[in-house]
Structure formats: C-alpha cells, structure tokens
Motif scaffolding. Structure first.
Motif: not given
Length: 223
Positions: A171-183
């Motif tokens: 669940y933490v990885w999902l939160f991180i991956d959403v942000i990094l997809t944008y960056i």
C-alpha cells in the motif's frame, strides 16, 4: 562500444521519444524485479540490485538527487532483503523454508509513517539547497525537492516493510508509485513513467497475493 551509462546514448526511438540504453535496461530489469516481488520470489532481490545501480546514473543526469541517493540505500537493502528472506529465524519460515508473510502491528505502522513525514521535511529542505551547498557537483537545482523527498523517504519505509515481508508494504508502494509516475512524466523520462504506472498495478497485485498468502497460513494451521 556505446557508453550505456550516458542517457544521451540512444538505443532506439519510439513515437519520436529517444530511449537510451540506460533507461531501457533499468526499466526492464526493474519491472521484472517488482513483478517477482509481488509473487514473493527471492530472485527479485538480485535483479533489483542491478536495476537500482543503473537508476543511480539515470537520476544523477536528470537532477533527481534524492532519488539518486536512494539508489545507494536500495542496493544495500536488496542484498539485505535477499539474506533476510532466505535466512528466517525459527518459527518465521514458510513451507519453502523462506521468511513468511506477516502484518505490521498498528502502533509500529503509525510510528514509521510519522517518521516518514518528518524525514520528508528534513530531506526536502536539504535537497532544495543542494545546488547551493555543493555547486561543483550539483550544477542545477533539484527538481521537485519536497515531492521527490517524500517518495524517497517513504521508499525507505516501504523497503523496510518488504524486507520483513509485511503486507502493508504494497500500500505504501502504491502511494509512492502514483506520485513517481507523475514526476518522471514531467521530467521527460517517459519510459520510466510508464514503468511506474505498471508498478501501480503490480502493487495492487502484490497486496492481493500477499494478503491471500497471509490468510492462508491460518487456514492451513486449522487443517
């Protein structure tokens, strides 16, 4: 022989987007490693070690300095995770004699998440001034210093959870991956951005598979 560690050394062009040897190789190996992680395979760790080494050189060249430093941590923890999963303590092993999946106690989870937010403020302030503190090394300002620092610090938290095989790590990885997809999309490394979009799907799969495996322990014990 091409310099595969230079982001300007292009392997091929897809839809007018030049893809370097460095970006392509790191994406492929990283994708395989994450997919194996979702299936709780120990081989995710050595493949991950190679991928993060390549990512170190990539992030330096696109001025994502917190991400660059994070790859050093990832290299160490990939080796640590490989050892931890293959050498469980007595009572922690599954049927394959590897570390079994577990859940993190709620109080411990809250402490780790709070520490992650505090760490974001500290690292973000440092990253924002990195080009002023070390102008000879970092000749451009850090891109997205606080947002990038958030994903960096929370990646440390998620990695710790994964080493211990905690369900909550996904669940933490999902939160991180959403942000990094944008960056990564905004920074122009679009193949990496697509990779992290796929990582979002894999994180959902990992959460499902690990939860099912964890719940299966009690079922097998009852039988």
């Amino acid at each position: 022989m091409p310099d595969i560690l230079d982001i300007k050394t292009i392997l091929f062009t897809l839809w007018d987007y030049p893809i370097s040897y460095l970006e392509f190789t790191g994406v492929v190996l990283g994708g395989i490693a994450v997919l194996l992680s979702a299936r709780a395979s120990i081989w995710s760790w050595p493949l991950g070690a190679v991928s993060v080494t390549l990512s170190f050189f990539l992030f330096y060249q696109i001025q994502l300095y917190p991400d660059m430093f994070l790859q050093v941590f990832f290299l160490i923890t990939n080796l640590q995770g490989w050892w931890r999963w293959t050498h469980p303590r007595p009572g922690e092993e599954n049927r394959n004699l590897e570390l079994k999946i577990s859940r993190m106690p709620r109080q411990q989870l809250v402490i780790w998440l709070a520490a992650g937010l505090l760490g974001t403020l500290v690292l973000g302030t440092f990253a924002q001034n990195l080009h002023l503190l070390f102008p000879l090394i970092f000749n451009k300002p850090s891109a997205f210093p606080y947002l990038d620092s958030l994903t960096t610090v929370m990646s440390v938290v998620a990695t710790y959870m994964m080493i211990q095989k905690r369900v909550e790590c996904w669940y933490v990885w999902l939160f991180i991956d959403v942000i990094l997809t944008y960056i990564y999309f905004v920074k122009g490394v679009k193949v990496v951005s697509v990779e992290y979009g796929v990582f979002c799907l894999i994180a959902l799969q990992g959460a499902y598979l690990w939860t099912r495996e964890y719940q299966g322990y009690s079922t097998r014990q009852a039988v």
